[in-house]
Design a protein around this motif. Structure first.
Motif, PDB file in Angstrom:
ATOM      1  N   TRP A 135       0.852  -1.181   0.000  1.00 43.78           N
ATOM      2  CA  TRP A 135       0.000   0.000   0.000  1.00 43.78           C
ATOM      3  C   TRP A 135       0.893   1.238   0.000  1.00 43.78           C
ATOM      4  O   TRP A 135       2.083   1.170   0.278  1.00 43.78           O
ATOM      5  CB  TRP A 135      -0.952   0.005   1.202  1.00 43.78           C
ATOM      6  CG  TRP A 135      -0.272   0.051   2.546  1.00 43.78           C
ATOM      7  CD1 TRP A 135       0.131   1.160   3.251  1.00 43.78           C
ATOM      8  CD2 TRP A 135       0.072  -1.067   3.378  1.00 43.78           C
ATOM      9  NE1 TRP A 135       0.699   0.813   4.447  1.00 43.78           N
ATOM     10  CE2 TRP A 135       0.666  -0.556   4.551  1.00 43.78           C
ATOM     11  CE3 TRP A 135      -0.076  -2.462   3.251  1.00 43.78           C
ATOM     12  CZ2 TRP A 135       1.125  -1.378   5.581  1.00 43.78           C
ATOM     13  CZ3 TRP A 135       0.386  -3.274   4.273  1.00 43.78           C
ATOM     14  CH2 TRP A 135       0.977  -2.737   5.419  1.00 43.78           C
ATOM     15  N   THR A 161      -6.361   2.322  -6.841  1.00 47.24           N
ATOM     16  CA  THR A 161      -7.477   2.460  -5.903  1.00 47.24           C
ATOM     17  C   THR A 161      -7.367   1.427  -4.797  1.00 47.24           C
ATOM     18  O   THR A 161      -7.585   1.728  -3.614  1.00 47.24           O
ATOM     19  CB  THR A 161      -8.827   2.301  -6.630  1.00 47.24           C
ATOM     20  OG1 THR A 161      -8.933   3.288  -7.660  1.00 47.24           O
ATOM     21  CG2 THR A 161      -9.987   2.470  -5.657  1.00 47.24           C
ATOM     22  N   ALA A 162      -7.006   0.201  -5.160  1.00 51.36           N
ATOM     23  CA  ALA A 162      -6.827  -0.863  -4.167  1.00 51.36           C
ATOM     24  C   ALA A 162      -5.725  -0.511  -3.186  1.00 51.36           C
ATOM     25  O   ALA A 162      -5.869  -0.695  -1.970  1.00 51.36           O
ATOM     26  CB  ALA A 162      -6.520  -2.182  -4.864  1.00 51.36           C
ATOM     27  N   ARG A 163      -4.606   0.017  -3.689  1.00 52.86           N
ATOM     28  CA  ARG A 163      -3.490   0.396  -2.822  1.00 52.86           C
ATOM     29  C   ARG A 163      -3.896   1.519  -1.867  1.00 52.86           C
ATOM     30  O   ARG A 163      -3.511   1.508  -0.693  1.00 52.86           O
ATOM     31  CB  ARG A 163      -2.297   0.824  -3.680  1.00 52.86           C
ATOM     32  CG  ARG A 163      -1.634  -0.324  -4.418  1.00 52.86           C
ATOM     33  CD  ARG A 163      -0.748   0.159  -5.553  1.00 52.86           C
ATOM     34  NE  ARG A 163      -0.029  -0.941  -6.198  1.00 52.86           N
ATOM     35  CZ  ARG A 163       0.585  -0.853  -7.372  1.00 52.86           C
ATOM     36  NH1 ARG A 163       0.570   0.306  -8.049  1.00 52.86           N
ATOM     37  NH2 ARG A 163       1.204  -1.887  -7.885  1.00 52.86           N
ATOM     38  N   SER A 164      -4.661   2.474  -2.368  1.00 51.10           N
ATOM     39  CA  SER A 164      -5.128   3.572  -1.517  1.00 51.10           C
ATOM     40  C   SER A 164      -6.080   3.060  -0.440  1.00 51.10           C
ATOM     41  O   SER A 164      -6.001   3.472   0.728  1.00 51.10           O
ATOM     42  CB  SER A 164      -5.814   4.644  -2.371  1.00 51.10           C
ATOM     43  OG  SER A 164      -4.922   5.225  -3.291  1.00 51.10           O
ATOM     44  N   CYS A 165      -6.989   2.164  -0.826  1.00 52.52           N
ATOM     45  CA  CYS A 165      -7.940   1.596   0.148  1.00 52.52           C
ATOM     46  C   CYS A 165      -7.218   0.786   1.214  1.00 52.52           C
ATOM     47  O   CYS A 165      -7.579   0.832   2.394  1.00 52.52           O
ATOM     48  CB  CYS A 165      -8.972   0.732  -0.570  1.00 52.52           C
ATOM     49  SG  CYS A 165     -10.172   1.658  -1.548  1.00 52.52           S
ATOM     50  N   LYS A 166      -6.175   0.057   0.796  1.00 51.79           N
ATOM     51  CA  LYS A 166      -5.427  -0.716   1.783  1.00 51.79           C
ATOM     52  C   LYS A 166      -4.677   0.205   2.736  1.00 51.79           C
ATOM     53  O   LYS A 166      -4.593  -0.057   3.932  1.00 51.79           O
ATOM     54  CB  LYS A 166      -4.451  -1.670   1.093  1.00 51.79           C
ATOM     55  CG  LYS A 166      -3.763  -2.620   2.080  1.00 51.79           C
ATOM     56  CD  LYS A 166      -3.025  -3.753   1.402  1.00 51.79           C
ATOM     57  CE  LYS A 166      -2.477  -4.715   2.454  1.00 51.79           C
ATOM     58  NZ  LYS A 166      -1.758  -5.867   1.854  1.00 51.79           N
ATOM     59  N   GLU A 224     -11.158  -4.872   5.013  1.00 54.88           N
ATOM     60  CA  GLU A 224     -10.157  -5.678   4.323  1.00 54.88           C
ATOM     61  C   GLU A 224     -10.742  -6.288   3.052  1.00 54.88           C
ATOM     62  O   GLU A 224     -10.089  -6.336   2.004  1.00 54.88           O
ATOM     63  CB  GLU A 224      -9.654  -6.775   5.257  1.00 54.88           C
ATOM     64  CG  GLU A 224      -8.487  -7.578   4.702  1.00 54.88           C
ATOM     65  CD  GLU A 224      -7.950  -8.566   5.705  1.00 54.88           C
ATOM     66  OE1 GLU A 224      -6.770  -8.911   5.617  1.00 54.88           O
ATOM     67  OE2 GLU A 224      -8.728  -9.013   6.583  1.00 54.88           O
ATOM     68  N   ASN A 228     -12.895  -5.104   1.073  1.00 59.64           N
ATOM     69  CA  ASN A 228     -13.035  -4.102   0.018  1.00 59.64           C
ATOM     70  C   ASN A 228     -11.771  -4.024  -0.846  1.00 59.64           C
ATOM     71  O   ASN A 228     -11.840  -4.123  -2.082  1.00 59.64           O
ATOM     72  CB  ASN A 228     -13.332  -2.735   0.641  1.00 59.64           C
ATOM     73  CG  ASN A 228     -13.579  -1.676  -0.425  1.00 59.64           C
ATOM     74  OD1 ASN A 228     -14.133  -1.956  -1.471  1.00 59.64           O
ATOM     75  ND2 ASN A 228     -13.148  -0.456  -0.146  1.00 59.64           N
ATOM     76  N   TYR A 229     -10.607  -3.867  -0.215  1.00 59.22           N
ATOM     77  CA  TYR A 229      -9.392  -3.730  -1.016  1.00 59.22           C
ATOM     78  C   TYR A 229      -8.956  -5.069  -1.621  1.00 59.22           C
ATOM     79  O   TYR A 229      -8.358  -5.106  -2.698  1.00 59.22           O
ATOM     80  CB  TYR A 229      -8.252  -3.065  -0.235  1.00 59.22           C
ATOM     81  CG  TYR A 229      -7.634  -3.845   0.896  1.00 59.22           C
ATOM     82  CD1 TYR A 229      -6.781  -4.922   0.652  1.00 59.22           C
ATOM     83  CD2 TYR A 229      -7.849  -3.473   2.220  1.00 59.22           C
ATOM     84  CE1 TYR A 229      -6.176  -5.622   1.685  1.00 59.22           C
ATOM     85  CE2 TYR A 229      -7.258  -4.168   3.260  1.00 59.22           C
ATOM     86  CZ  TYR A 229      -6.427  -5.239   2.986  1.00 59.22           C
ATOM     87  OH  TYR A 229      -5.819  -5.931   4.018  1.00 59.22           O
ATOM     88  N   LEU A 231     -10.728  -5.373  -4.863  1.00 62.69           N
ATOM     89  CA  LEU A 231     -10.151  -4.473  -5.861  1.00 62.69           C
ATOM     90  C   LEU A 231      -8.842  -5.022  -6.417  1.00 62.69           C
ATOM     91  O   LEU A 231      -8.592  -4.943  -7.630  1.00 62.69           O
ATOM     92  CB  LEU A 231      -9.926  -3.090  -5.243  1.00 62.69           C
ATOM     93  CG  LEU A 231     -11.176  -2.234  -5.038  1.00 62.69           C
ATOM     94  CD1 LEU A 231     -10.862  -1.035  -4.157  1.00 62.69           C
ATOM     95  CD2 LEU A 231     -11.737  -1.773  -6.387  1.00 62.69           C
ATOM     96  N   PHE A 232      -7.998  -5.583  -5.548  1.00 65.40           N
ATOM     97  CA  PHE A 232      -6.762  -6.193  -6.023  1.00 65.40           C
ATOM     98  C   PHE A 232      -7.057  -7.364  -6.959  1.00 65.40           C
ATOM     99  O   PHE A 232      -6.365  -7.562  -7.964  1.00 65.40           O
ATOM    100  CB  PHE A 232      -5.900  -6.673  -4.850  1.00 65.40           C
ATOM    101  CG  PHE A 232      -5.041  -5.607  -4.240  1.00 65.40           C
ATOM    102  CD1 PHE A 232      -4.083  -4.954  -5.005  1.00 65.40           C
ATOM    103  CD2 PHE A 232      -5.174  -5.261  -2.906  1.00 65.40           C
ATOM    104  CE1 PHE A 232      -3.273  -3.967  -4.453  1.00 65.40           C
ATOM    105  CE2 PHE A 232      -4.375  -4.277  -2.336  1.00 65.40           C
ATOM    106  CZ  PHE A 232      -3.427  -3.626  -3.111  1.00 65.40           C
TER     107      PHE A 232
END
Length: 359
Positions: free
Chosen positions: A13, A194-199, A210, A212-213, A216-217
């Motif tokens: 992240w 977006t996944a990295r930002s959410c994590k 958890e 959610n990201y 996305l990944f």
């Protein structure tokens, strides 16, 4: 957050502590090509070599199968050479292939970021004198400028193995013939960033979930696999971020973590350490690889304690023949322990304590 256990391992992240506007890692020169990742790098090298229909590329029998797929998708003839349980290259196996095939190039891997022996380096240099091209996969080491032990006619890396930024450098002294004049237009970058930002929000501030990201990944991975098979140049934003990465800080943390694990495990009879701490020199390693029995069961147990250890790699006998016994042994026994810059000595202590409990 009640019941929260900090994960060790898994996708990276964003961490602003890695970035400094005062740092400029890239020193532009004519021998460096900036692409969006490892697959673009391999495809670029294939096209730039101009491989004929009757020519073969030799690949190590222990490797990521994504590498094999790139060569197959580009209609390149391949043959495998042997790698032993110490991740040492079998020169005799390579020479037998050279006797049997019209070999254009030999592809080799700096496993986990460690250089090969002086004998192996001399062997490859002798092949270069015979006009056989040497392709060096330096993906498992973090670098911006060439390392002293690089010997390939082509050398390439992939930053997303170490940090949450996509990009790759290809080094070569050959004239550039392959085209790489456009960026990726797929949804991959939007999804993965977006996944990295959410994590980051979840790990640092416990915002979101958890699940959610992770979803996305997963979507980003599918998009990456399904995107157009082309050579893409690096995204401008990615190159700017990479230029500002504090590589010295990352190097110090990784080496300290490597040494901690080494000293905790070096006398354990149930664990085989592949690379000793004496080999930590100019390199920044990917992880701490070990050989253990019951690898898959132990890995599952560690996951129950939020410790996620990757496997490098699961090889498929439909690609790599079962006659390469050492490579298939490695595939079922290697476990990579995370050592990266996200983790403190306390995290490493927790990782090793859990590992020793299940061994």
């Amino acid at each position: 957050m009640e019941g929260y256990l900090k994960p060790i391992g898994g996708e990276f992240w964003f961490d602003l502590n890695m970035i400094s506007s005062e740092i400029d890692n890239f020193k532009e020169n004519d021998e460096e090509i900036y692409l969006d990742g490892g697959q673009s790098a391999i495809k670029f090298i294939i096209e730039n070599m101009d491989v004929r229909e009757d020519e073969y590329i030799l690949l190590p029998s222990y490797l990521c199968l994504d590498i094999v797929n790139v060569f197959i998708e580009n209609n390149i003839k391949i043959a495998f050479y042997d790698v032993n349980r110490k991740l040492e290259i079998n020169a005799e196996s390579i020479m037998k292939n050279i006797e049997n095939y019209n070999v254009k190039a030999v592809f080799f891997i700096d496993y986990f970021g460690f250089p090969h022996s002086e004998d192996t380096i001399r062997f490859f240099n002798n092949l270069k004198n015979r006009e056989i091209i040497i392709i060096e996969d330096a993906v498992q080491s973090l670098w911006f400028n060439p390392r002293n032990f690089f010997i390939g006619d082509y050398v390439f890396n992939s930053y997303r193995k170490f940090i949450p930024i996509d990009g790759s450098i290809v080094l070569t002294k050959y004239d550039i013939k392959a085209k790489y004049d456009r960026s990726d237009s797929s949804k991959y970058y939007e999804l993965v960033n977006t996944a990295r930002s959410c994590k980051m929000l979840f790990q640092e501030f416990h915002i979101g979930t958890e699940d959610n990201y992770l979803k996305l990944f997963d979507k980003a991975k599918k998009e990456y696999l399904n995107r157009e098979k082309s050579i893409f140049k690096i995204m401008p934003k990615s190159k700017k971020l990479l230029s500002n990465i504090n590589i010295d800080n990352i190097k110090n943390i990784r080496i300290d973590n490597y040494r901690y694990i080494y000293n905790r495990l070096k006398n354990n009879e149930n664990i085989k350490i592949i690379f000793g701490e004496n080999l930590l020199k100019d390199n920044i390693p990917l992880g701490f690889p070990i050989l253990i029995n019951n690898r898959d069961e132990i890995r599952k147990s560690l996951m129950m304690n939020s410790i996620y250890c990757p496997i490098h790699w699961n090889i498929n006998h439909s690609f790599v023949p079962l006659s390469f016994k050492d490579s298939h042994y490695l595939s079922s026994h290697v476990l990579t322990l995370p050592i990266d810059q996200r983790y403190t000595s306390k995290d490493m202590e927790r990782l090793v304590d859990n590992l020793l409990f299940y061994i």
